[in-house]
Motif scaffolding. Sequence first.
Motif, PDB file in Angstrom:
ATOM      1  N   SER A  59      -0.709   7.131  -0.884  1.00 46.66           N
ATOM      2  CA  SER A  59       0.243   7.563   0.127  1.00 46.66           C
ATOM      3  C   SER A  59       1.323   8.473  -0.456  1.00 46.66           C
ATOM      4  CB  SER A  59       0.886   6.336   0.778  1.00 46.66           C
ATOM      5  OG  SER A  59       1.816   6.715   1.759  1.00 46.66           O
ATOM      6  N   ASP A 203       6.466   1.271   3.577  1.00 45.74           N
ATOM      7  CA  ASP A 203       6.705   2.627   4.071  1.00 45.74           C
ATOM      8  C   ASP A 203       8.026   3.119   3.504  1.00 45.74           C
ATOM      9  OD1 ASP A 203       6.099   4.950   5.359  1.00 45.74           O
ATOM     10  OD2 ASP A 203       6.632   4.252   7.373  1.00 45.74           O
ATOM     11  N   ASP A 208       3.410   9.347   2.588  1.00 42.90           N
ATOM     12  CA  ASP A 208       2.867  10.076   3.726  1.00 42.90           C
ATOM     13  C   ASP A 208       2.377   9.145   4.831  1.00 42.90           C
ATOM     14  OD1 ASP A 208       3.344  12.554   2.627  1.00 42.90           O
ATOM     15  OD2 ASP A 208       1.373  12.701   1.687  1.00 42.90           O
ATOM     16  N   ARG A 209       1.860   7.964   4.437  1.00 41.54           N
ATOM     17  CA  ARG A 209       1.302   7.023   5.413  1.00 41.54           C
ATOM     18  C   ARG A 209       1.748   5.616   5.050  1.00 41.54           C
ATOM     19  NH1 ARG A 209      -4.914   8.206   4.750  1.00 41.54           N
ATOM     20  NH2 ARG A 209      -5.134   6.725   6.496  1.00 41.54           N
ATOM     21  N   GLU A 212      -0.576  -0.829   5.884  1.00 47.75           N
ATOM     22  CA  GLU A 212      -0.754  -1.867   6.896  1.00 47.75           C
ATOM     23  C   GLU A 212      -1.388  -3.091   6.243  1.00 47.75           C
ATOM     24  OE1 GLU A 212       0.442  -1.416   9.787  1.00 47.75           O
ATOM     25  OE2 GLU A 212       0.550   0.769  10.076  1.00 47.75           O
ATOM     26  N   TRP A 232      -4.641  -1.395   4.276  1.00 50.67           N
ATOM     27  CA  TRP A 232      -5.136  -0.032   4.459  1.00 50.67           C
ATOM     28  C   TRP A 232      -3.950   0.876   4.776  1.00 50.67           C
ATOM     29  CZ3 TRP A 232      -5.327  -4.032   7.809  1.00 50.67           C
ATOM     30  CH2 TRP A 232      -4.808  -3.833   9.084  1.00 50.67           C
ATOM     31  N   GLY A 234      -2.110   3.325   7.225  1.00 47.68           N
ATOM     32  CA  GLY A 234      -2.060   3.639   8.647  1.00 47.68           C
ATOM     33  C   GLY A 234      -1.893   5.126   8.878  1.00 47.68           C
ATOM     34  N   GLU A 235      -1.630   5.465  10.130  1.00 47.80           N
ATOM     35  CA  GLU A 235      -1.458   6.874  10.500  1.00 47.80           C
ATOM     36  C   GLU A 235       0.004   7.269  10.442  1.00 47.80           C
ATOM     37  OE1 GLU A 235      -3.953   8.866  10.871  1.00 47.80           O
ATOM     38  OE2 GLU A 235      -5.333   7.193  10.533  1.00 47.80           O
TER      39      GLU A 235
END
Length: 235
Positions: A59, A203, A208-209, A212, A232, A234-235
Motif C-alpha cells: 500500500s 490506513d 494508497d489503500r 481490511e 487484504w 481495500g479500495e
Amino acid sequence: MNQQAWVSLFSGGKDSSWALYRALEAGLPVERLLTVHPAGDSYMYHVPATELTALAAESIGIPLVNVEGNFDAESVEDAGEQGDKETEIMADALRDLDIDLAGVTAGAVESEFQTHRIQDLCDDLGIDLFAPLWQEDPRELADAMLDAGFEIKIVQVAAYGLDESWLGRTLDEDALSELEALNDEYGVHILGEGGEFETLVTDAPHMDRPIELEYETEWDGDRGRVRITDAWLGE
C-alpha cells in the motif's frame, strides 16, 4: 553521485509507521522497509501481526525486507543480552542490503533500552538515526497521528485496566481519553510503549489503500490478542 538511501525499521504499528510518515514528509529517500519477525517474546521488536507488513508495504509502495529474528534462546542469560542479540540480527540485515545506506528511522518514544541499542548500531555502521517520536509528549504524538488521518487498531493488550473490549478497537479520541484515565490510575502508557498494548495501522495518508481485516479475539484472563483470519487491501 547516487543519493544515499534510508531504511525504515517497520512493524506496521503506529510508532514505526509515524516515524516513516514523518521521514517521507521531511523528504528523506526511504527505499526499503525492514521488518524483523521475532520468533517469540521480544525486547526490541513489536511482535503481533508483523506478517501484515507485506500488505502495508504494498500500500505504501516501498519494497519490504523481511528478517527472521531467530537466535539461540538457551544461550541468553538476561534481557540485556537478548536485546544485544536481537539488535545484531538487525545490523546484519542492514549490512546485507544492496543500497548506499544513509540512515534508519525508528519509532521509539521513551525506551532507552531500544533507542540506545539502535543508536549504537547506527554509530557502528556510520549511518544516521531519525527518531521523531523520541521523548515527545505521548498524548501530543497520539493527537498528531489522528489529526494526520492515521487509522489505528489495537491488536494486543496486556495491562491492568485493559480488558477484552479493547481488542480490535480503533484508537480514537474516546480511547485516548480512557487511556489517559488509565494512565492516572494504573500507569498505563498512553501509547502502550511498555507493552501495555500493540497496534496496527490500517490506513494513513502515505498508504494508497487501506488494510481490511477479518479476525477473532483470544483472551487469557488478563491479556489477549487479535488473531487475524484474513487480510487484504481495500479500495
